[in-house]
Design an enzyme around this catalytic site. Structure first.
Site, PDB file in Angstrom:
ATOM      1  CE  LYS A  75      -3.939   1.929   2.643  1.00 31.10           C
ATOM      2  NZ  LYS A  75      -4.801   1.729   3.824  1.00 31.10           N
ATOM      3  CB  SER A 150      -8.198   3.534   2.939  1.00 32.48           C
ATOM      4  OG  SER A 150      -7.323   2.892   3.846  1.00 32.48           O
ATOM      5  CB  SER A 174      -8.375   0.704   5.823  1.00 36.30           C
ATOM      6  OG  SER A 174      -9.072   1.924   5.800  1.00 36.30           O
TER       7      SER A 174
END
Lengths: 483, 100
Positions: A75, A150, A174
């Site tokens: 990420k 997210s 997330s």
């Protein structure tokens, strides 16, 4: 079967047997990325050159490394040398970190091949990936829909077989919510189980890094690599981490699994409720006992979270001021420079949360909002403790709904926040939680959330693996393998 | 409790985010809706409940005071938006009217 669609454990078997080399996996992976990325857009940066170089280097390395030759995505809020870390934000464009996050260092030491940095809602604030300053990511199961967020890019990349596994971060859901919406396995470990050094901070008392994979075994393998104490993160738990892979095959027989009744309410889509209820029957078939648990406090977790997380964020994000890194908008005096830089650099959701947090912490409102929320957090911690006195683990839906359409919730912050209603209580209590696929509803994946007591990752993995065996739902791939 | 545009203007200033009047109007509505939702917490009796800011016991972590390699000036400055020698350069700091 293409190599990119295989799980890490299958690939490792082939690599160790000398049937394939890391470069073969890289070839297959980038072929897949080139096919899928124009539609899915899971990545902010694809790192083909460094991945190829790494695969070549690995050819003669020790093949017993735990993630030898495995393509992994990271990420974009985790620092990695030699690449940009933008956190999905304009304000960190450009930003090249001068160091590696501890998890990135561990991936490299484990023999992994890092294939790219994945898309995310700006500063991990969002539940759809639509708040990325770069572009939205699309759900590989239906390109008109959001992958969740997210960590939507990390979830979508694994679902689309653009990598075997990936790392995400979870502050209020997330990792678990996008795992649910993309039909993959995702785990948020116990707070402190994985070092946050080099993770761009959002809400420091809640943030935790965790793995995504297409099956439970791979999830455990990646967890084994990343967890452990780190002197560079004083909140990381100082203990000898257990062997999570070894815990996988203990079965669910004899376990007591609590069904949190309060998370099966009216807001949950019928298709989701149905799949998750069916999952309970699978557990019973596997010898577990299902017990209905009432936890009325969980409905207060969402409002408490939306005071606590923004309060912490407002402080953490004060560092983006155009002085040391990232973008700057010029002005004649320094406060105007701060204000113009932050105006131009932050997106709408981040501004909303910084201001909400600033307000909740400001003189006169601190007691009414922030302190009150911290007290509610205590009640949530206690109610979980009570539940774990009677149950080994707990279960609920991960998300009240399957993947929603892009643009559907973007103008309604509260509707977007509701997507995390089942996952947020877990962060407030610092507990481990995971989402595993438990079938489809109208062709879209449904996620089952399992919640464990502090450091109860082994119990979660054991139950999750038993569910894969009992249900036959394991390693779903959109358009290719749907159970 | 009703949030006013003037309060939001002050919060924007404290947050160091420049905003137009239109943006302030929109933000006032959105923050108001979220705070109304948060008022749900008033339903709970929190008398005598201790706040939890961290779920794990937090204590100061000390290390030996020994010199170790640090990041170094070049690395520290590699992302500087404006560099002057070995410094980050910023617009003037003093002689600033605190005008909102």
């Amino acid at each position: 079967m293409e190599l990119c669609t295989k799980t890490a454990s299958e690939l490792i078997g082939m690599l160790r047997a000398g049937e394939i080399d890391p470069i073969d996996i890289v070839d297959s992976t980038f072929k897949r990325i080139n096919e899928k990325e124009p539609d899915v857009k899971a990545f902010i940066a694809v790192l083909e050159e460094s991945a190829r170089k790494r695969a070549e280097e690995l050819k003669d390395a020790d093949r017993s490394l735990p993630l030898y030759g495995i393509p992994v995505a990271v990420k974009d809020n985790m620092c990695m040398r030699g690449a940009q870390t933008t956190c999905g934000s304009k304000i960190l464009t450009p930003y090249e970190p001068p160091y590696d996050a501890t998890v990135v260092e561990k991936l490299k030491a484990a023999g992994a091949v890092i294939v790219g940095k994945t898309n995310m809602d700006e500063f991990a604030m969002g539940s759809s990936c639509e708040w990325s300053a770069h572009h939205p990511t699309r759900n590989p199961w239906d390109l008109e829909r959001a992958p969740g967020g997210s960590s939507g890019g990390s979830a979508a990349a694994v679902a689309a077989c653009e990598c075997a596994m990936s790392l995400g971060s979870d502050t209020g859901g997330s990792i678990r919510q996008p795992a649910s919406l993309c039909g993959v396995v995702g785990m948020k470990p116990t707070y402190g189980a994985v070092s946050r050094y080099g993770l761009v901070a959002f809400a420091s008392s809640l943030d935790q890094i965790g793995p995504f994979a297409r099956d439970v075994r791979d999830c455990a393998m990646l967890l084994d690599v990343i967890c452990g104490h780190d002197p560079k993160d004083s909140t990381s738990i100082d203990r000898e981490p257990p062997d999570h892979v070894a815990a996988l095959d203990a079965g669910a027989a004899g376990m007591t699994i609590g069904m949190i009744k309060d998370l099966f309410g009216d807001g949950v889509e019928p298709g989701v409720r149905e799949r998750v209820s069916a999952a309970a029957e699978v557990f019973e078939k596997m010898g577990a006992k299902i017990k209905e648990i009432e936890m009325p406090i969980v409905k207060y977790a969402l409002p408490a979270y939306y005071l606590i997380a923004p309060a912490e964020a407002s402080s953490n994000l004060a560092r983006y001021d155009g002085v040391q890194y990232g973008m700057r908008e010029n002005a004649d005096d320094i406060v105007s420079m701060f204000r113009k830089t932050r105006r131009a650099g932050f997106g709408a959701e981040v501004k909303r949360r910084i201001m909400l947090g600033t307000y909740a912490l400001s003189a006169g409102y601190y007691d009414a909002y922030y302190l009150r929320a911290l007290k509610v957090r205590t009640l949530i911690v206690k109610e979980f403790e009570k539940a774990f006195a009677e149950c080994d683990i707990l279960m609920s839906p991960t998300s009240p709904a399957t993947a929603f359409k892009l643009n559907e919730k973007i103008d309604d912050p509260l509707a977007m926040y509701m997507m995390d209603i089942c996952t947020i209580p877990v962060n407030l209590a610092g507990l481990p939680g995971m989402s595993i696929p438990c079938g489809l509803s109208d062709g879209l994946p449904v996620g089952l959330q399992l919640i464990g007591p502090t450091l109860g990752e082994q119990a979660l993995l054991r139950a999750a693996r038993a569910f894969e065996i009992g249900s036959g739902i394991c390693g779903m791939i959109p358009g290719e393998k749907t159970d | 409790m009703k949030l006013t545009r003037e309060e939001v203007r002050e919060v924007a200033y404290l947050s160091r985010i420049e905003m137009t009047d239109d943006e302030l109007d929109r933000m006032t509505g959105q923050l108001g809706a979220i705070l109304d939702y948060a008022d749900m917490l008033n339903e709970l009796d929190l008398e005598g409940v201790e706040p939890t800011s961290h779920v794990i016991p937090m204590k100061n972590v000390m290390r030996e005071d020994v010199v170790k390699e640090s990041c170094g000036v070049e690395k520290a400055l590699m992302n500087a938006p404006d560099r002057f020698g070995d410094f980050f350069r910023v617009p003037k700091v003093i002689d600033e009217g605190e005008g909102h």
